[in-house]
Design a protein around this motif. Structure first.
Motif, PDB file in Angstrom:
ATOM      1  N   PRO A  45      13.204  -4.955 -33.880  1.00 44.80           N
ATOM      2  CA  PRO A  45      13.891  -4.797 -34.885  1.00 44.80           C
ATOM      3  C   PRO A  45      15.363  -6.328 -34.967  1.00 44.80           C
ATOM      4  N   ARG A  46      15.883  -6.775 -33.963  1.00 41.36           N
ATOM      5  CA  ARG A  46      16.895  -7.406 -33.291  1.00 41.36           C
ATOM      6  C   ARG A  46      16.823  -9.055 -33.568  1.00 41.36           C
ATOM      7  N   VAL A  47      15.099  -8.886 -33.382  1.00 43.05           N
ATOM      8  CA  VAL A  47      14.652 -10.278 -32.822  1.00 43.05           C
ATOM      9  C   VAL A  47      14.008 -10.713 -34.621  1.00 43.05           C
ATOM     10  N   LYS A  48      14.939 -11.601 -36.131  1.00 41.75           N
ATOM     11  CA  LYS A  48      14.035 -11.451 -36.775  1.00 41.75           C
ATOM     12  C   LYS A  48      13.512 -11.004 -37.630  1.00 41.75           C
ATOM     13  N   GLY A  49      14.781  -9.044 -37.355  1.00 44.52           N
ATOM     14  CA  GLY A  49      14.328  -8.426 -37.795  1.00 44.52           C
ATOM     15  C   GLY A  49      15.666  -8.109 -38.732  1.00 44.52           C
ATOM     16  N   PRO A  50      16.131  -6.096 -39.078  1.00 41.15           N
ATOM     17  CA  PRO A  50      17.276  -5.986 -40.438  1.00 41.15           C
ATOM     18  C   PRO A  50      18.180  -4.978 -39.255  1.00 41.15           C
ATOM     19  N   LEU A  51      18.049  -5.395 -38.179  1.00 39.18           N
ATOM     20  CA  LEU A  51      19.690  -4.977 -37.622  1.00 39.18           C
ATOM     21  C   LEU A  51      20.041  -5.918 -36.332  1.00 39.18           C
ATOM     22  N   PRO A  52      20.757  -5.921 -36.205  1.00 38.18           N
ATOM     23  CA  PRO A  52      21.677  -7.299 -35.998  1.00 38.18           C
ATOM     24  C   PRO A  52      21.245  -7.500 -34.789  1.00 38.18           C
ATOM     25  N   ARG A  53      22.480  -7.745 -33.701  1.00 43.70           N
ATOM     26  CA  ARG A  53      21.549  -8.091 -32.122  1.00 43.70           C
ATOM     27  C   ARG A  53      22.525  -7.293 -31.259  1.00 43.70           C
ATOM     28  N   THR A  54      23.804  -6.920 -32.192  1.00 46.73           N
ATOM     29  CA  THR A  54      24.356  -5.634 -31.030  1.00 46.73           C
ATOM     30  C   THR A  54      24.236  -4.513 -31.251  1.00 46.73           C
ATOM     31  N   ALA A  55      22.423  -3.880 -32.005  1.00 44.97           N
ATOM     32  CA  ALA A  55      22.583  -3.080 -31.715  1.00 44.97           C
ATOM     33  C   ALA A  55      22.183  -2.261 -30.255  1.00 44.97           C
ATOM     34  N   GLY A  56      21.571  -1.490 -29.947  1.00 48.23           N
ATOM     35  CA  GLY A  56      21.467  -1.192 -29.000  1.00 48.23           C
ATOM     36  C   GLY A  56      21.666  -1.046 -28.173  1.00 48.23           C
TER      37      GLY A  56
END
Length: 206
Positions: A188-199
Motif C-alpha cells: 500500500p506504500r507503492v501507488k497506494g494510500p500509505l506514505p512511503r515512510t509507513a512501516g
C-alpha cells in the motif's frame, strides 16, 4: 486475493516478496466463553475508556491512521467518507477510545453486526503510548465489553504486519488460534494510500 492454509510460524515467512508485493500471514482466533480470570489491573495514571458515539469519519480516520500506519493498516484508508461513516455510524459497531491524561492513546472497535458472534475488528495503541502497559488492560477491557449483551463467540485476527507481541497477547487473554493463511497483497506504500515512510520495519521492493 485468494488465500491458502499455512502452518508455519510467522517468523518463517519474509514480508517483501517481489516488486510492489508483500506477503502476510493472517492468524484467526476465537474465544467461546467469557473470561473467568480476574481483570487485568488498571495501569497507573489518568486513564479514561470512553465509547465514541456516532464518531465522525475524520475522527475515526485519525485513530485508524495514527494507530495503524506503522503496521500498514490500509483497508479503511481506501474507503470514502460515506463508506466509512456507514460502518462506524452503525449502532452495532462500537468504537471505544482510550484517553491517557486527556490525550487519545488507542482504541478498540467491537463489531456486533453478525448474529451469533462478535468481532474485535480493530485494536491498537497510538505509537507514543506503546510500552506503558496500556495494551493488556485495554484488550482485557475490550474483551469484557464485547461479551456483554450476549454472544456465543468472540473473534479477532492478527497478522505479521502487526506488533510482534500482538498474537501472544491475544492468546494470553484467552483467544485460541483456529487457522492461519498466507496472502500476497500490493504494497500500500507503492501507488497506494500509505506514505512511503509507513512501516519502516518492512522493506519496499520496486
Amino acid at each position: 486475493m485468494a488465500s491458502r492454509p499455512f502452518s508455519l510460524t510467522p517468523s518463517a515467512l519474509p514480508v517483501a516478496v517481489g516488486p510492489g508485493r508483500l506477503s502476510v500471514i493472517v492468524t484467526y482466533l476465537e474465544m467461546t466463553a467469557p473470561p473467568q480470570d480476574d481483570p487485568v489491573p488498571r495501569p497507573p495514571g489518568d486513564l479514561l475508556l470512553m465509547r465514541a458515539l456516532d464518531p465522525t469519519a475524520s475522527f475515526y480516520r485519525y485513530l485508524y491512521s495514527t494507530v495503524g500506519e506503522p503496521w500498514l493498516w490500509h483497508e479503511r484508508r481506501r474507503m470514502s467518507d460515506q463508506q466509512l461513516a456507514a460502518i462506524v455510524g452503525d449502532h452495532r459497531v462500537e468504537v471505544h477510545v482510550l484517553y491517557a491524561h486527556g490525550t487519545p492513546a488507542g482504541y478498540a472497535e467491537i463489531d456486533r453486526r453478525k448474529r451469533d458472534s462478535v468481532d474485535l475488528a480493530y485494536f491498537g495503541l497510538i505509537p507514543d503510548f506503546i510500552g506503558q502497559k496500556l495494551g493488556p488492560w485495554l484488550l482485557d477491557q475490550s474483551i469484557r465489553m464485547a461479551w456483554t449483551g450476549g454472544t456465543r463467540r468472540l473473534t479477532v485476527n492478527t497478522c505479521t504486519f502487526d506488533h510482534p507481541r500482538a498474537l501472544p497477547l491475544y492468546q494470553s487473554l484467552g483467544f485460541t488460534p483456529i487457522r492461519s493463511v498466507v496472502r500476497e497483497i500490493d504494497d500500500p506504500r507503492v501507488k497506494g494510500p500509505l506514505p512511503r515512510t509507513a512501516g519502516p520495519h518492512i522493506p519496499i521492493i520496486e
